[in-house]
Each structure stands twice: as structure tokens, then as C-alpha cells.
Design an enzyme around this catalytic site. Structure first.
Site, mmCIF file in Angstrom:
data_model
loop_
_atom_site.group_PDB
_atom_site.id
_atom_site.type_symbol
_atom_site.label_atom_id
_atom_site.label_comp_id
_atom_site.label_asym_id
_atom_site.label_seq_id
_atom_site.Cartn_x
_atom_site.Cartn_y
_atom_site.Cartn_z
ATOM 1 N N HIS B 103 0.929 -1.195 0.085
ATOM 2 C CA HIS B 103 -0.088 0.083 0.046
ATOM 3 C C HIS B 103 0.908 1.135 0.121
ATOM 4 O O HIS B 103 1.655 1.330 0.913
ATOM 5 C CB HIS B 103 -0.896 -0.035 1.302
ATOM 6 C CG HIS B 103 -1.835 -1.074 1.146
ATOM 7 N ND1 HIS B 103 -2.884 -1.142 0.149
ATOM 8 C CD2 HIS B 103 -1.990 -2.238 2.058
ATOM 9 C CE1 HIS B 103 -3.574 -2.117 0.614
ATOM 10 N NE2 HIS B 103 -3.114 -2.923 1.572
ATOM 11 N N CYS B 145 0.006 2.049 -5.334
ATOM 12 C CA CYS B 145 -0.567 3.265 -5.996
ATOM 13 C C CYS B 145 0.346 4.412 -5.923
ATOM 14 O O CYS B 145 1.266 4.632 -4.955
ATOM 15 C CB CYS B 145 -1.775 3.639 -5.041
ATOM 16 S SG CYS B 145 -3.103 2.218 -4.896
#
Lengths: 633, 340
Positions: B103, B145
Site C-alpha cells: 500500500h 498506488c
């Protein structure tokens, strides 16, 4: 240019050359304005508060629910619950129906269920309990089984329960059959990271109350229950299955807990997604079907008054408003009374997020097959949790499935009413300090002229007497509570209610004999009492609003106007009339026998604070306002 | 998790031994009690390939996967008690492949839900590696991301970097396994791994071929490449330079060989291969953190390149130092003997 303007503005703010004097002058002016417009300020706050309450169901308010805890991943698994498991559930159901037809005793029911769990190879045990309260005794036997997590430590657990009596009063046979068949089916999985605790509780709420308080070692004075022989870990989440009918069309979710507690919203949202997408079963709040979906029943289901012209009634916004208002009213009904509708509500007290899945009775199309899949998938979702549910909301107002209001959008309504009451009280308090001096000739100096030539003099305020009156009413409230919950009252409810009403309503009439104070040199007790009464009521409402919004809203509606506009400046007949209204408002509930009994039962068996709250806080507050109207000015 | 294990499988398949791979996995998904298939990790919902299998060596796992440990692995600042298997044994002829996933966001990547590594941390760690001669070239790949922000701060030479998505873009998963109830692999990694399946040890595929495969429609994000620090043309840089354990034999002139082996570098943890003329790719690794982070490195020794890069200046100073110290020694002895 801008600089010059800024300098000018600053100069103006500072009040020209004579800074401090101007500041003081301006402050006085503002105070004057506030003081003069106080009546309209209080009124507008009150009106704004009530208008806000009415606006809560508006169709364009609220936002869609969403999953906040990333670990949940609802509805993302294949389910393998299938017709063989439905077949097993049907066999359980047949046996349970036999038990019902033979009028079997609690022990026989428990014996059968225990036997079936043992056949499945799950550790099972029973617990007998015995509740006593003023109105009678409750006996029963719970059956509970613990399926230990195959590969994890079992420090946490999930609870799947079914009570023998459904929330609609029928027997919850299909709920029990579902749990039994599920137990056998879930045992085949090795992926449970938490223990599964199955509870078939006896009665409607009592059984689970006995089980869950024993499980947590909580002390219940009127409960005599067997200690539990099987134990498990900390229960995080719980699903209660209530399936009283033959088939069901929707799954209704019941979520209000005792004393107005709500479960974490993530649980409701996950269940809703799973039910809609995995099970294909639409979800309702409670058993409220949207009237627009069933046109032939619209007039029955809708709460929109029938006398409204069709032009209004058929408006989509109006129908939406009616649908939402119905859900909200039901929620307020449960939450304000601190009452629960289903076994789930007993668990919130122990920090267990729990809901009841209510299979709304109907002629179809769903049955065991859909319910099993929904429960299986919801359990997989709960199984994913690494921490207690914490991410989503604990304070919310669900207006319809999938739409909710955040606390910020509904709380201010009650707070506005409470603020208005506080302003009224403080205004009364300040007013009581001054009286108009009529003896002296009108002064000619400037400041007096500005205030209309009236000279105000200070006077003492009899705080102690007012507080003593308040204390007396609250003590009377305590006495009322003890007498009403005593065994005698249980046997002769009507006599007790009448006597109590008379005992509480008559003594304040002595206030009529009190002579009005000889001079204006001391403030009337009534005005001090009114001030203190309003301040206390306002505080109670504000504090309650964050604990139990519905209760605070009900208080705001019941107390807001009557307390703010209690008056002691009227003639004798008007005084008596006003007092009668207050007595009706404060003690009228004594004659709603069913309601009183339920509140007392809830207090004695489940520990719901609603009954003592009404007796010790609400009634005395209204009586104080009544005494205000009796006292001389 | 399957992201990292997929890379691990690829570098291992292309011949890099476990001893040269550092695999960091922050979570034990295979043995998690919620895993419906205990002991297995699948990169696809079809579940035809078990990445966990029988032969896997996780060097850092669970709570050992921290930002500190990762930076220590890169920079080699280790306690003397740390076993060799947990160290990055690279030198200035090593090609290192670093793969990370998890993440992330703008210029950070989360480790263990409670800390994060920033783009600056990695850039500084790489610079330290460069100064300590711990790599020849680095290939940095990241799937998270806003991944491209992670390599934006690099400033050390010879680094080739690629990421799955640009600033303000998410990287999406490729597919869900409906029995596990989770997404099993990310799009970027899935397509890179699929491309890698076509590469074998003798493949002449270049980095340019890999980057040409990038397709924003398939990835649902814009993968990026940064090659300004890299001083070879990427269409002549073989995939196997970083991913493969490709052995190349090269015969060198005898003087040169002698010359080289007689002057070992000051760098620590020198591999014994440096004395041979056989050029063997040594390490590759995957370091995994948080849910899905991996970092890997592959390391290729190339004598020819090293000789080009390293001027033989060191020898004259050495000679000079020898003579000066000998001279001093003589002077001392003379002085002592004169006093007597």
C-alpha cells in the site's frame, strides 16, 4: 487605496480616537440588542430546532452507506451452502414441529437440540436459568455449542443465535433449524479464525440475557443461572436468526440495543451487501416494506395521512419522506425507550456488535437456501476481521437501507431546542435580579434616559427555596419509582397508579396558599424555580443527546415548549388549568398500563434505564414547571 | 503477496539461487487460518500454480519486515551476528533488482500498517550503496498506488526504475479469488510476470521489450519508466542482466587476470567469484513487506564492465606507499643504530 481603506476600517473597529470608551460603548450596545431581542432569539431557536427535526426525513438529506473496514470484503466469496444442507434443515424442522405439537417442556426442547449438536460432533452444553421479578418468574434452558477454531488460537469468537420465540411472538422453529443445519455445515470448513458459538436461547429475551451475563460473569441480582461449562474467547460479532414464517420475501435488520446502543454500522452494511448480492434477498429496515413497491398495500404501509389530496400524496418526494419518517419513528420508538427488538440488543452491552436478521414472513420466494448463503457469507466476512469493528459509525440514523444520516446532520436539532431552553432559563435568572424602582422621581441623567427613564434596583434571589423544591420533586420521583416497581403495584396496577398520581399531584397545590412576597424587594420563588428548572432540563437534554439521541429528541419535544412557556403571572383558574396540563404531561404515562409494565420488565430483567429515568428525571422536571405555574408572582 | 512470490519464482526460475535472494514477506498469508488452501499462495483465481510450494526461503517475515531492516539490507549496515543468508552480499560488479509492492501513496510505501518508507529514504539508501560500491546497476520496480513517485527522488547513477502508476493514480488488482475472498494479484505485476514467462536464460529480450509491453488500458494506470540515471541504452540492456543467473565465460589476457586478482578491492563481503574469469550472476531477491511488499535484487557480475569502469590508479599509490613506508623504516633503523 486598499491600505487607506484598511486603516479606516481599523480605526472604525478601534472606535476612533477614544478607543476603550468606544469599545465599552459598543459592548453595551450589543448587550442591549441581545437583551431586547432575547424573546425572539429563544423563539427562533426553538422553531429552528423543531423545524430541523421535521427536516430529518427529507429525501435529499443523508448519504449512502459504505464499508469502512477494509478487512471485511463483504460478498466476495463463493458460498457452498446448498440443497443437501437445506434438506437437513428441513429434517430438523420436522422434529422441532413434532416437539411443538407435543407441547414439549423446555427441558425436552433443550434435550433434543443438545442431542442434535452432539450428533454433529460439536461440544455442547445446556444452561438452566431462573429469573424472578415483581410480576413473576421465568424458567428456561439454553443450549449452546462451541465449535473451536480449527487453526487459530480461539481468542475471539463469533456468535450465531436463535431464540425459541421470535420477535413477532411466534415460535422461531426455522431459525433454530437454520442454526442446527449451519452448525453441521460450517464445521466442514477449516478456515474459521474465530470460534463459532451457537446459542439456542429459551424464551424471547430472557434466555440470551441469562447466557450472555453468565458468559461475561456479570452479576444479575434476580437471576439464578447455571454456570457455563464450555467457554470460548471474546465475542466480537453476533448474528441472531429470526425466521418465524414459512417463507420470506425480505430480510429485515433489527439493530437497536438496550439503552439506545447501536452496533457498528459496518456490520449492517456488510450484511446488506451480502444479502443483496450473494443471497439475492433485498434488505429492509425492521419489517418496513417500501409502500411504493407494493402498490396494492400502499395505503396500509404508508404513514402519509389518507385525507391528503392525491396531488400531494402521489408526489415522489412526499412518499419518500413518509417512508423515511416511518423508519425513523420506529427507530426513535426503540431507542428512546432503550428497548431492543431481538436477542442482538442484549449483546451490545458487552461490546459485541450484533444484529438480528428477521425473515419477513411472506409466501415466498426465499427460504433456507437463501438464508443459509447469506449467513455463511456474512460469517466469512466477520471471520476476516483482525480487530474489533471500529472503523465505521457508532452514532448514526438509518433512514432506509443503504442511506443514513451522520450525527452532525441530526444532532443540532435537539441541541437548538436545548440552547433555547438554556437562554430562557438564564434570561429568567437575570430578570429576577432587578426590579423597577417606582418610588423615585425620574432621573434626568443621560444613561437613565437611554433606558426609557426606568431605574432598576438589585434584589436578592431565593435560590435555596427553589432548589429545595426541585430536590423534593426528584425525591418524590425516586419514591414513585420504588412504589411503582414494588410487588404490590404489580398486583394492583390501577389502584397504585391512581394513588400515586394523587399523591404526587395534590401536594403542590399547597403552593397556592403561599402568600406573594410583600414587596418587590425579593424575587419571586417561581421565577427562580423556573430558571433552575429550565437550566436543568436543558442540560439533561444536551447530555442525553449524545448518549441516546432519540430519548433526547423525545424530551425536547415534550419539554421544550411547556417548560419554556410556564408562567406564574396568571389568575387562579388559569393557574389550575395550567397545572392540570402539566400533571397530565408528567404523570399521564402511569395509566398506559402496557407501556409501564414493559418498561418495568425491561428494567428488572434487562437493566434498561428508561423506567427510572422517567420517574426520577422526566416527571419531576414537568412537576417543577407545574409548581411554577401555581406559585404566586 | 502473490506479487512478491511471483517475482521470486521468476528470478529463481531464471537461475538465481536462494542464497542471492532476499525475500521479505510481512504477512504469512499461506498459513493464515483464514486461507482456504492452507500452505498455498496462488497468483490467479484458476489456482493452477502454487507459488508457495515446497521450495521457498523467506528471509525476513512478519514483524521483521521493517523500514529499518530493509534499509540495513540495502546498505549492508548489519550487526555482525546477522547470518549471511539475511544479507545482501553485493559488490561493485553486482546488478541488483529491487521489487517492492504494497500500500503506497505519494512518495511513500507503507510497512506493517505502522510505518512507511519514503522516496527519499530509498534514494539515500541507493546513494549509500553507490558510495560503498555495493552495486553496478540497479533495476528498481514498484507496484503500488502512485508508484512512479517512489523513484522520482533517485539521484545515484546507474539506476533504471519502473513503477505501475503515476501520481494520483491507483494501481488495481487483476482478479479476485472468490473462494479466498480476496484479490490475488495486481495488474501491473500480473502482466510483467506474464511477459517474464516468455523469457528464459538465453533470451535476448531487452528492457525496452518489457517497457513496450506496458499498456495503460490493461493496467488501468500509467506505468512509468525512469532511465535518465541509467547510462546504457535500454534497448541493449538484457532482461537477464537483472533477472537471470546467466553464466558467461570470457577469456582474459593472463597479465590482466593476475593484475586484477592481486589487487582486491577494499569492499567487504567480496564474493570469491571475483577471482575467476567466469562471470556469474549471483543474487536476486525479493523483499516483501506489509501485505504485499517485495523487494528483490539481482546481481550480475561483469568483469569486463568493471575493468572499464575502474582505472588502475590505485596501484601507483600503493607502490608509492610501499616505498615511502620502507624508506621511513630504514630512516628509523638508521637513526636508532646511530644513537647507539
Amino acid at each position: 487605496m486598499a491600505l487607506v481603506l484598511r486603516a479606516k476600517f481599523r480605526r472604525w473597529l478601534r472606535g476612533g480616537d477614544d478607543g476603550i470608551a468606544a469599545k465599552v460603548r459598543r459592548k453595551n450596545q450589543i448587550n442591549d440588542i441581545i437583551w431586547k431581542s432575547l424573546p425572539s432569539i429563544r423563539l427562533s431557536l426553538l422553531v429552528a430546532g423543531y423545524a430541523w427535526m421535521l427536516a430529518i426525513p427529507l429525501p435529499n438529506l443523508g448519504r449512502n452507506t459504505y464499508i469502512d473496514e477494509n478487512a471485511l470484503q463483504p460478498g466476495q466469496v463463493n458460498t457452498y451452502w446448498n440443497w443437501p444442507h437445506v434438506f437437513r434443515a428441513d429434517r430438523y424442522l420436522e422434529s422441532l414441529e413434532q416437539l411443538r405439537d407435543q407441547n414439549s417442556t423446555n427441558a425436552e426442547w433443550a434435550g433434543y437440540i443438545k442431542h442434535e449438536f452432539r450428533d454433529l460432533g460439536i461440544h455442547v452444553s445446556t444452561q438452566s436459568y431462573h429469573f424472578t421479578n415483581a410480576s413473576g418468574e421465568y424458567n428456561g434452558t439454553n443450549v449452546y455449542a462451541v465449535l473451536s477454531s480449527p487453526r487459530a488460537s480461539g481468542a475471539e469468537a463469533m456468535l450465531i443465535s436463535a431464540s425459541r420465540v421470535s420477535l413477532n411472538g411466534n415460535l422461531n422453529l426455522r431459525g433454530i433449524a437454520t442454526v442446527l443445519s449451519l452448525a453441521g455445515y460450517l464445521k466442514e470448513y477449516s478456515l474459521w479464525s474465530k470460534d463459532l458459538v451457537f446459542v439456542i436461547s429459551d424464551g424471547y429475551l430472557e434466555g440470551m440475557q441469562a447466557f450472555i451475563t453468565s458468559y461475561h460473569g456479570a452479576d444479575e441480582p434476580n437471576l439464578d443461572a447455571d454456570p457455563l461449562t464450555l467457554s470460548s474467547g471474546v465475542i466480537w460479532t453476533a448474528l441472531n436468526i429470526d425466521y418465524p414464517g414459512h417463507s420470506f420475501s425480505h430480510l429485515g435488520v433489527f439493530f437497536e440495543g438496550l439503552n439506545g446502543r447501536l452496533p457498528n454500522q459496518d456490520l449492517i452494511n456488510s450484511f446488506r451487501l451480502v444479502s443483496t448480492y450473494t443471497g439475492g434477498v433485498p434488505v429492509l429496515l425492521y419489517d418496513h416494506r417500501d409502500p411504493r413497491e407494493v402498490p396494492h398495500l400502499e395505503s396500509q404501509l404508508s404513514i402519509i395521512p389518507t385525507w391528503l389530496p392525491d396531488v400531494v400524496k402521489k408526489q415522489d418526494a412526499v412518499r419518500e419522506y413518509g417512508f423515511r419518517a416511518k423508519n425513523i419513528l420506529k427507530h426513535v420508538g426503540y431507542q428512546a425507550r432503550g428497548q431492543t427488538n431481538g436477542v442482538h440488543g442484549l449483546l451490545h452491552r458487552f461490546r459485541i456488535d450484533a444484529i438480528t436478521l428477521f425473515a419477513v414472513p411472506s409466501s415466498g420466494p426465499h427460504g433456507f437456501h437463501a438464508l443459509g448463503r447469506v449467513v455463511e457469507s456474512t460469517l466469512r466476512t466477520m471471520n476476516n476481521l483482525l480487530e474489533h469493528l471500529h472503523a465505521s459509525f457508532f452514532f448514526y440514523l438509518l433512514v432506509k437501507p443503504g442511506t443514513f444520516l451522520k450525527i452532525g446532520t441530526y444532532l443540532p436539532s435537539v441541541i437548538l431546542v436545548s440552547v433555547s431552553m438554556m437562554f430562557t432559563g438564564l434570561g429568567e435568572w437575570t430578570d429576577a435580579r432587578w426590579y423597577e424602582d417606582l418610588s423615585k422621581p425620574k432621573a434626568t441623567d443621560k444613561s437613565v434616559a437611554a433606558s426609557g427613564g426606568i431605574i432598576l434596583l438589585e434584589r436578592p434571589r431565593p435560590v435555596l427555596q427553589a432548589l429545595l423544591i426541585m430536590l423534593a420533586t426528584h425525591l418524590a420521583g425516586v419514591a414513585l419509582f420504588y412504589i411503582r416497581t414494588s410487588g404490590f403495584a404489580g398486583l394492583h396496577p390501577e389502584t397504585t397508579s391512581l394513588t400515586l398520581c394523587a399523591l404526587l399531584a395534590l401536594p403542590p397545590l399547597f403552593a397556592l396558599i403561599v402568600r406573594s412576597s410583600p414587596s418587590e424587594r425579593s424575587a419571586p420563588i417561581a421565577s427562580i424555580l423556573k430558571a433552575a428548572n429550565l437550566c436543568l432540563a436543558s442540560t439533561v437534554i444536551s447530555v442525553t443527546s449524545v448518549l441516546n439521541f432519540s430519548l433526547a429528541a423525545v424530551l425536547a419535544v415534550l419539554l421544550g415548549v411547556p417548560l419554556s412557556y410556564s408562567s406564574y403571572k396568571s389568575a387562579l383558574p388559569a393557574k389550575i388549568g395550567r397545572y392540570a396540563i402539566y400533571v397530565g404531561l408528567g404523570l399521564g404515562w402511569l395509566f398506559c398500563e402496557k407501556e409501564v409494565q414493559r418498561a418495568i420488565w425491561n428494567w428488572e430483567i434487562l437493566g434498561v434505564w428508561f423506567a427510572p429515568f422517567v420517574c426520577v428525571v422526566y416527571t419531576p422536571l414537568v412537576l417543577q414547571a407545574g409548581i411554577v405555574s401555581l406559585l404566586p408572582s | 503477496m502473490a506479487n512478491a512470490l511471483g517475482m521470486y519464482r521468476t528470478v529463481k526460475r531464471l537461475g538465481i539461487p536462494d542464497s542471492n535472494i532476499i525475500l521479505m514477506l510481512a504477512d504469512d498469508a499461506a498459513c493464515n487460518s483464514r486461507n482456504k488452501f492452507p500452505g498455498c499462495v496462488y497468483p490467479a483465481a484458476a489456482r493452477d500454480l502454487d507459488l508457495y510450494g515446497d521450495n521457498i526461503e523467506v528471509d525476513y517475515r512478519g514483524y521483521e519486515v521493517t523500514v529499518e531492516n530493509f534499509i540495513r539490507v540495502l546498505t549492508g549496515r548489519m550487526d555482525s551476528s546477522v547470518p549471511r543468508s539475511k544479507r545482501l552480499l553485493s559488490d561493485d560488479r553486482s546488478n541488483v533488482f529491487v521489487y517492492m509492492t504494497g500500500h503506497g501513496g505519494n512518495e511513500f510505501l507503507k510497512f506493517q500498517d505502522n510505518e512507511e518508507i519514503s522516496a527519499f529514504d530509498i534514494a539515500d539508501a541507493f546513494e549509500q550503496m553507490w558510495q560503498k560500491k555495493r552495486y553496478n546497476e540497479i533495476f528498481f520496480m514498484i507496484d503500488t498506488c502512485q508508484a512512479n513517485t517512489m523513484y522520482s527522488k533517485f539521484y545515484s547513477p546507474n539506476i533504471l526504475a519502473t513503477g505501475s502508476s503515476k501520481l494520483d493514480e491507483n494501481s488495481y488488482s487483476y482478479e479476485n479469488d472468490m473462494d479466498l475472498g480476496i484479490s490475488v494479484i495486481d495488474r501491473f505485476t500480473h502482466y510483467v510476470l506474464r511477459f517474464m514467462e516468455s523469457v528464459n536464460k538465453t533470451s535476448q529480450a531487452t528492457m525496452q521489450d518489457l517497457f513496450d509491453m506496458y499498456d495503460p488500458d490493461k493496467f488501468a494506470s500509467h506505468a512509468g519508466v525512469r532511465s535518465d540515471l541509467f547510462n546504457r541504452p535500454i534497448d541493449q540492456t538484457l532482461i537477464t542482466d537483472f533477472f537471470g543467473g546467466v553464466s558467461q565465460a570470457e577469456v582474459l589476457a593472463p597479465e590482466e587476470e593476475f593484475y586484477y586478482s592481486s589487487t582486491p578491492e577494499g569492499g567487504h563481503q567480496q564474493e570469491s567469484e571475483s577471482f575467476t574469469h567466469v562471470d556469474s550472476a549471483t543474487t536476486s531477491g525479493a523483499v516483501k513487506s506489509n501485505n504485499d511488499e517485495i523487494h528483490g535484487y539481482s546481481d550480475l557480475l561483469s568483469v569486463v564492465q568493471d575493468l572499464q569502469r575502474e582505472p588502475p590508479k590505485r596501484d601507483t599509490t600503493g607502490l608509492f606507499r610501499t616505498w615511502v613506508s620502507s624508506g621511513l623504516m630504514f630512516a628509523l633503523v638508521a637513526w636508532v643504530s646511530m644513537r647507539k
